[in-house]
Design a protein around this motif. Structure first.
Motif, PDB file in Angstrom:
ATOM      1  N   UNK A 102       1.366 -30.168 -22.457  1.00 48.42           N
ATOM      2  CA  UNK A 102       2.545 -29.519 -22.222  1.00 48.42           C
ATOM      3  C   UNK A 102       2.656 -29.038 -20.835  1.00 48.42           C
ATOM      4  N   UNK A 103       1.660 -28.607 -19.951  1.00 49.44           N
ATOM      5  CA  UNK A 103       2.008 -28.227 -18.452  1.00 49.44           C
ATOM      6  C   UNK A 103       2.160 -29.416 -17.461  1.00 49.44           C
ATOM      7  N   UNK A 104       1.720 -30.516 -17.885  1.00 49.85           N
ATOM      8  CA  UNK A 104       1.633 -31.906 -17.149  1.00 49.85           C
ATOM      9  C   UNK A 104       3.078 -32.368 -17.475  1.00 49.85           C
ATOM     10  N   UNK A 105       3.507 -32.370 -18.475  1.00 52.61           N
ATOM     11  CA  UNK A 105       5.027 -32.773 -19.083  1.00 52.61           C
ATOM     12  C   UNK A 105       5.940 -31.878 -18.382  1.00 52.61           C
ATOM     13  N   UNK A 106       5.925 -30.571 -18.582  1.00 51.70           N
ATOM     14  CA  UNK A 106       6.764 -29.713 -17.888  1.00 51.70           C
ATOM     15  C   UNK A 106       6.832 -29.860 -16.350  1.00 51.70           C
ATOM     16  N   UNK A 107       5.631 -30.032 -15.640  1.00 49.95           N
ATOM     17  CA  UNK A 107       5.806 -30.168 -14.147  1.00 49.95           C
ATOM     18  C   UNK A 107       6.507 -31.556 -13.591  1.00 49.95           C
ATOM     19  N   UNK A 108       6.028 -32.476 -14.395  1.00 48.78           N
ATOM     20  CA  UNK A 108       6.722 -33.986 -13.972  1.00 48.78           C
ATOM     21  C   UNK A 108       8.122 -34.057 -14.499  1.00 48.78           C
ATOM     22  N   UNK A 109       8.501 -33.644 -15.534  1.00 49.19           N
ATOM     23  CA  UNK A 109       9.847 -33.808 -15.831  1.00 49.19           C
ATOM     24  C   UNK A 109      10.795 -32.687 -15.063  1.00 49.19           C
ATOM     25  N   UNK A 110      10.420 -31.522 -14.558  1.00 48.88           N
ATOM     26  CA  UNK A 110      11.164 -30.864 -13.642  1.00 48.88           C
ATOM     27  C   UNK A 110      11.181 -31.568 -12.109  1.00 48.88           C
ATOM     28  N   UNK A 111      10.199 -31.955 -12.037  1.00 44.87           N
ATOM     29  CA  UNK A 111      10.107 -32.591 -10.502  1.00 44.87           C
ATOM     30  C   UNK A 111      11.060 -33.706 -10.487  1.00 44.87           C
ATOM     31  N   UNK A 112      11.072 -34.721 -11.502  1.00 47.11           N
ATOM     32  CA  UNK A 112      11.992 -35.762 -11.472  1.00 47.11           C
ATOM     33  C   UNK A 112      13.232 -35.202 -11.586  1.00 47.11           C
ATOM     34  N   UNK A 113      13.587 -34.527 -12.502  1.00 45.38           N
ATOM     35  CA  UNK A 113      15.069 -33.867 -12.480  1.00 45.38           C
ATOM     36  C   UNK A 113      15.410 -33.200 -10.997  1.00 45.38           C
ATOM     37  N   UNK A 114      14.551 -32.414 -10.100  1.00 42.83           N
ATOM     38  CA  UNK A 114      15.081 -32.065  -9.038  1.00 42.83           C
ATOM     39  C   UNK A 114      15.030 -33.428  -7.907  1.00 42.83           C
ATOM     40  N   UNK A 115      14.381 -34.151  -8.177  1.00 38.11           N
ATOM     41  CA  UNK A 115      14.229 -35.099  -7.232  1.00 38.11           C
ATOM     42  C   UNK A 115      15.586 -35.938  -7.275  1.00 38.11           C
ATOM     43  N   UNK A 116      16.198 -36.172  -8.680  1.00 41.71           N
ATOM     44  CA  UNK A 116      17.285 -36.698  -8.575  1.00 41.71           C
ATOM     45  C   UNK A 116      18.328 -35.825  -7.934  1.00 41.71           C
ATOM     46  N   UNK A 117      18.337 -34.518  -8.290  1.00 38.50           N
ATOM     47  CA  UNK A 117      19.353 -33.582  -7.933  1.00 38.50           C
ATOM     48  C   UNK A 117      19.355 -33.603  -6.133  1.00 38.50           C
ATOM     49  N   UNK A 118      18.139 -33.688  -5.594  1.00 44.33           N
ATOM     50  CA  UNK A 118      17.823 -33.850  -4.162  1.00 44.33           C
ATOM     51  C   UNK A 118      18.629 -34.961  -3.690  1.00 44.33           C
ATOM     52  N   UNK A 119      18.358 -36.291  -4.170  1.00 42.22           N
ATOM     53  CA  UNK A 119      19.180 -37.560  -3.661  1.00 42.22           C
ATOM     54  C   UNK A 119      20.449 -37.419  -3.766  1.00 42.22           C
ATOM     55  N   UNK A 120      20.916 -36.674  -5.128  1.00 43.01           N
ATOM     56  CA  UNK A 120      22.252 -36.633  -5.187  1.00 43.01           C
ATOM     57  C   UNK A 120      23.036 -35.849  -4.159  1.00 43.01           C
ATOM     58  N   UNK A 121      22.300 -34.501  -3.879  1.00 42.36           N
ATOM     59  CA  UNK A 121      22.868 -33.705  -2.769  1.00 42.36           C
ATOM     60  C   UNK A 121      22.878 -34.420  -1.451  1.00 42.36           C
ATOM     61  N   UNK A 122      22.030 -35.168  -1.373  1.00 40.22           N
ATOM     62  CA  UNK A 122      21.980 -35.913   0.213  1.00 40.22           C
ATOM     63  C   UNK A 122      23.065 -36.809   0.298  1.00 40.22           C
ATOM     64  N   UNK A 123      23.120 -37.635  -0.906  1.00 41.56           N
ATOM     65  CA  UNK A 123      24.339 -38.797  -0.886  1.00 41.56           C
ATOM     66  C   UNK A 123      25.721 -38.044  -0.652  1.00 41.56           C
ATOM     67  N   UNK A 124      25.700 -36.899  -1.324  1.00 45.76           N
ATOM     68  CA  UNK A 124      26.941 -36.112  -1.096  1.00 45.76           C
ATOM     69  C   UNK A 124      27.429 -35.835   0.274  1.00 45.76           C
ATOM     70  N   UNK A 125      26.363 -35.297   0.758  1.00 42.03           N
ATOM     71  CA  UNK A 125      26.455 -34.777   2.420  1.00 42.03           C
ATOM     72  C   UNK A 125      26.572 -35.934   3.299  1.00 42.03           C
TER      73      UNK A 125
END
Length: 1054
Positions: free
Chosen positions: A855-878
């Motif tokens: 539970x905790x490992x899946x939660x941690x990795x899933x949200x980091x993957x999601x935020x990493x994608x958002x981070x890349x998308x934000x950088x791309x927009x900028x």
């Protein structure tokens, strides 16, 4: 000395002495001066030193004594000098004129007293004769010594004579013969024997007695009367005998039983052959002073008492204090000590569950020792005393009323009584007059079988009384012997006459011829009837005596007790029949105290037999060289202690080392028969010589309780606490008075009257009644719980929405809005969001080893993957909107490959952290009983041995979320068309708000709600990302397709 009042405003006036001079004190002062002169004239003592003296008059006044004392200490060096003299004085040790002088550690000399007898000389004056001494320095038994070689006239206690000696000498007498204090029956109820020389008692003061001469005389004391007048001696004239009243026919039966036993022994050729026993029996009147007077009379006439080793065999003295052989070395008894009776009474009371009882006693030693021993043992076993009532020696009506009020108002329904029937009669009469019932009386042996308390007026009050009594037997021939008693107008039949008048309620009138009686017999009859409160049927004693001396008339006298306030009794006919009488005198189906008397006489006879045989079996007196009159009391005492025989009733009679018999008791129940009369029914027994668990034997089916009930009475201060509760002591009240409080959650009590509740073992819980521990119910976020169903539904909704959006994006993947920000990253973001929704499912259901780790490992990795994608998308927009045009260098440097690399690099640390956490300290399922007290359930949860791991995972997610929020905030003013920066900003604000709220909610939520809060945070943040980022694009794709063109990506000129 004259008392002077002082005002302390001027110099006090000198104290003045007044009154006549004390010539004896003057002699003391002259003796001091004489001693000092004698020392000064001695050449051996203080040579070259002359002693002086200074003697003051203290006037027997403390103020004057203090004033003259200060006059001795006006020397400044006196303190030092006196100290040195005091040190030497403490060590002084010398002898002079046959007396040794020294001081012990307390500054006291050796206690030495002379025994002085005041003797009338030939001239009629008094002289002081030394007849013995007392020396404290000697061993016990030798301290007190009387000169045996003195002639009888030297030791006369007659008229105004006086016998005086020191207090410690009195204690030595008590050490040897027993203390002269009340022991068992306000007097002495003993049978004894001795072979010593006689003393001379006060003339013309002889007490009533039954006598029979013999080779060996056995003395006896019996409480034939139980009331004595309270007159005090003035010592201005010869003390007179105190009249005794209240004839006790039961005690008279005891007296006659002794005579019966003596005559039976005299008829037995096998016991004491050639030796005739005699007796001298007197009335103790159940009174200490009369008992002592009778005892001294026995000393004179029957040789009953030796000086200090007196063989005494008691038939009724049960006081435990008499067991002390150091104080009473020559005391034996055929009745058990109260020590055993008390043990039995305590066991009896506890057997029936009576924990709240009252006690009633008197001021004598029998009652005080009995009540004290009962109270101590009863309290040690958890019982409580509601009250203790002490009946005074002569209680007033107010005192009797107050005691009756206490008994009537108390909630203690069981009362233990140590007293005699005579002492209880007034109290019971008052209770009977009030119609008091419902009290369960527990009686000591002294009154449980007393016929005096079987009158109809006591039936309601005393029916059902339960108590201890001595074993009873039927003595063959005793009834016939007792029925032979007849009244006679002769000396020695006074008690017979009193019995006759008592049991038949009449008065005897004898007509006697003076010619058949001498003056001494006549005077003796007059004296002895007077001393027991009887009256003469004449106008006056002097006139009657005068008539007799004249010898010309007959006279009449009666044995009736002189009660002026009672109506005249009818005259006895003399034909009354004792066999038709119903009284304690003729109630002989089972005698108890009489049997103890019987055994006491036989024990003395067997000891005498062994003594005269000199202990050799079959040897005659002559062969053994024994002399009948040469035996000493201590020799008889030695044989008496070793006596061992079996009587005709099969009972083995012997004494232990303390002079005690085998402790056997019958348990008696007072029951009313069909004729309305009280019977004493044996309902059990107590044997103090067997093991503890076998001592008390009861037949409960035969017991009738107070008021004739068949159910055991209840006597409790508080009703028992039922199972599931405990006792709570009331401050200031006995331990039996308490409140009942229910056990706390998780505690039980499965017994009545539990003092404390027992805590259930771990993972167990108390049932609703708090009487049993049951296995704890596991509590977790179940898929069947309402909350679990809601969360699963939301999770599935999120997964479905993500899938639908993914499908839409995949279908319109060629459109500009999908391709605008690297569609590959958008699909990867949708996949990670789907994983975020799905990672909440392992939190629902009963935790297991794999779900706890996943539970905790899946939660941690899933949200980091999601935020990493958002981070890349934000950088791309900028970078896209900051570049000067398409194909700029910035976009070439951050192409798809670099974007995938950045996602991988930001996700890898979380993957490594989770891998290390699960490898080193993986979470595991744990049954947490922390909330069992409040909820009654055991929370099944995942325990994390390394809590820092979770917070590191959460912290890394927070770091990426903060970075995304910062970058998105920087791009908030970019053109609106296809600008994801603003959408990402809103989504990150929601994300951060959710997880900042999660931390305090997670910490404060109990049990399964902790898991629910975490799931809620996961779903809320996931929905926030999904709705803020993708729903607006789906809206354009599906609803506003006209805006989904490439030219909309180029900002229109202003």
């Amino acid at each position: 000395m004259k008392t002077v009042k002082k005002n302390y405003s001027s110099l006090p006036e000198p104290l003045k002495c007044r009154g006549s001079m004390d010539t004896r004190e003057l002699r003391f002062s002259r003796a001091m001066a004489f001693a000092i002169d004698e020392i000064n004239n001695s050449s051996d003592l203080l040579p070259g030193v002359t002693l002086g003296y200074k003697i003051h008059d203290s006037c027997s006044s403390p103020p004057m004594a203090v004033q003259v004392a200060f006059q001795f200490t006006n020397d400044p060096l006196s303190m030092y000098k006196n100290t040195k003299v005091l040190d030497q004085l403490k060590r002084v040790n010398f002898s002079r004129n046959g007396y040794h002088v020294s001081f012990d550690a307390n500054g006291d000399p050796v206690a030495f007293y002379e025994l002085i007898n005041w003797k009338r000389n030939e001239n009629g004056g008094l002289e002081f004769v030394t007849v013995g001494h007392y020396d404290e320095s000697l061993t016990p038994g030798q301290k007190f010594n009387i000169k045996r070689e003195i002639n009888k006239p030297q030791l006369i206690i007659e008229g105004w004579s006086k016998l005086s000696f020191g207090t410690r000498a009195l204690e030595e007498v008590e050490h040897t013969v027993g203390p002269l204090s009340d022991q068992r029956t306000e007097g002495v109820r003993d049978v004894g024997v001795s072979l010593l020389s006689e003393c001379v008692i006060l003339g013309n003061s002889e007490l009533l007695a039954l006598r029979s001469e013999g080779d060996v005389i056995i003395g006896g004391l019996f409480p034939v009367h139980y009331l004595v007048s309270n007159s005090r001696d003035t010592y201005n004239s010869k003390p007179q005998n105190r009249p005794c009243n209240g004839f006790d026919d039961r005690a008279f039966r005891w007296m006659m039983t002794m005579i019966f036993a003596v005559e039976e022994i005299n008829r037995n050729p096998a016991l004491l052959p050639g030796v005739t026993l005699g007796y001298h029996i007197m009335d103790s009147c159940d009174h200490i002073h009369t008992s002592l007077r009778a005892l001294l009379s026995l000393l004179t006439h029957t040789h009953i008492l030796g000086p200090f080793s007196i063989p005494l065999v008691s038939y009724f003295a049960t006081c435990a204090c008499l067991t002390d052989k150091h104080t009473y070395p020559s005391f034996l008894r055929t009745v058990p000590s109260d020590l055993f009776q008390v043990r039995g009474l305590v066991e009896l009371v506890k057997f029936f569950g009576w924990n709240w009882v009252g006690t009633v006693g008197t001021l004598d030693d029998y009652s005080r020792y009995g009540i004290q021993a009962f109270s101590n043992q009863f309290i040690q076993l958890g019982g409580c005393l509601a009250y203790h009532l002490t009946i005074p020696q002569s209680p007033t009506l107010g005192e009797i009323g107050a005691m009756a009020d206490t008994l009537q108002s108390s909630n203690a329904k069981v009362v233990v009584v140590f007293a005699s029937e005579v002492q209880l009669q007034e109290l019971f009469s008052e209770l009977a007059a009030r119609n008091v019932s419902g009290i369960q009386w527990v009686a000591s042996e002294s009154w449980v079988t007393a016929n005096m308390l079987t009158a109809p007026q006591f039936h309601l009050l005393l029916q059902g009384t339960l108590g201890f009594s001595f074993p009873g037997v039927y003595i063959p021939g005793l009834r016939e012997f007792l029925l032979k008693v007849r009244p006679k107008a002769e000396p020695g039949f006074e008690f017979h006459n009193m019995l006759w008048e008592e049991v038949f309620d009449c008065r005897l009138e004898f007509t006697a011829d003076p010619s058949n009686m001498n003056a001494n017999d006549f005077e003796r009859v007059i004296e002895q009837y007077d001393q027991h409160g009887s009256k003469l049927n004449t106008k006056s004693r002097s006139s009657t005596l005068k008539t007799y001396v004249g010898g010309s008339m007959e006279f009449k006298f009666s044995a009736q007790e002189n009660t002026t306030d009672s109506p005249e009794r009818p005259v006895c006919t003399g034909s009354e029949d004792l066999s038709n009488l119903q009284s304690s005198y003729t109630e002989l189906s089972k005698v108890r105290i009489s049997y103890n008397v019987y055994k006491a006489v036989y024990a003395i006879a067997h000891a005498l037999h062994d003594l005269l045989e000199c202990g050799s079996v079959g040897a005659t007196t002559a062969e053994a060289g024994c002399k009948k009159n040469a035996s000493k009391p201590i020799e008889l005492l030695s044989y008496l202690k070793r006596v061992n025989f079996t009587n005709q009733f099969g009972e083995k009679v012997h004494f232990d080392d303390n002079g005690e018999p085998v402790p056997l008791y019958d348990i008696i129940n007072r029951q009313k028969d069909s004729k309305g009369k009280i019977r004493f029914v044996k309902v059990g027994s107590y044997d103090g010589s067997v093991p503890m668990d076998q001592q008390l034997q009861l037949n409960q089916s035969k017991i009738v309780w107070t008021g004739g009930l068949s159910q055991v009475p209840v006597s409790l201060c508080t009703d028992p606490c039922p199972p599931g509760s405990r006792q709570a002591r009331r401050p200031g009240e006995p331990q039996c008075c308490f409140d009942c409080l229910p056990c706390a959650e998780g505690e039980i009590s499965n017994q009545t009257d539990s003092i404390e509740c027992t805590k259930c073992p771990e993972y167990y819980w108390s049932d609703k009644r708090k009487v049993e521990c049951v296995a704890g119910v596991d509590d977790f976020l179940s898929v069947y719980d309402t909350m679990g169903i809601i969360l699963i539904t939301l999770t599935l909704l999120g997964v479905v929405m993500t899938t639908v959006i993914t499908t839409v994006f995949h279908h319109f993947r060629a459109t500009p809005i999908v391709r605008a920000n690297n569609s590959e990253i958008s699909f990867l973001l949708l996949v990670s969001l789907k994983l975020c929704f799905l990672c909440s499912l392992p939190f629902i259901g009963k935790p297991s080893i794999w779900t706890c780790r996943l539970r905790q490992a899946a939660f941690g990795v899933s949200f980091v993957l999601c935020l990493s994608c958002l981070l890349v998308k934000t950088i791309v927009v900028l970078l896209a909107f900051r570049s000067t045009g398409p194909g700029s260098g910035a976009m070439k440097l951050f192409g798809p490959a670099q974007q995938r690399t950045l996602i991988l690099c930001t996700t890898a640390p979380q993957v490594c952290l989770c891998a290390g956490w699960l490898s080193a300290a993986p979470p595991f399922p744990f049954r947490n009983p922390m909330y069992q007290a409040s909820t009654g359930k055991i929370v099944v949860e995942c325990r994390e041995p390394w809590p820092a791991g979770f917070y590191l995972v959460l912290g890394y997610i927070g770091l990426l979320a903060s970075l995304c929020l910062l970058l998105a905030f920087l791009g908030r003013k970019l053109p609106d068309t296809f600008n994801e920066a603003k959408l990402i900003t809103f989504s990150m604000i929601i994300f951060c708000a959710v997880w900042l709220s999660f931390i305090p909610a997670h910490v404060s939520s109990p049990g399964k709600f902790t898991v629910a809060v975490e799931i809620f945070a996961i779903l809320a943040s996931s929905f926030g990302l999904l709705l803020c980022i993708f729903v607006p694009k789906c809206f354009i794709i599906l609803v506003r397709p006209e805006n989904n063109v490439k030219k909309r990506m180029i900002k229109s000129p202003r």
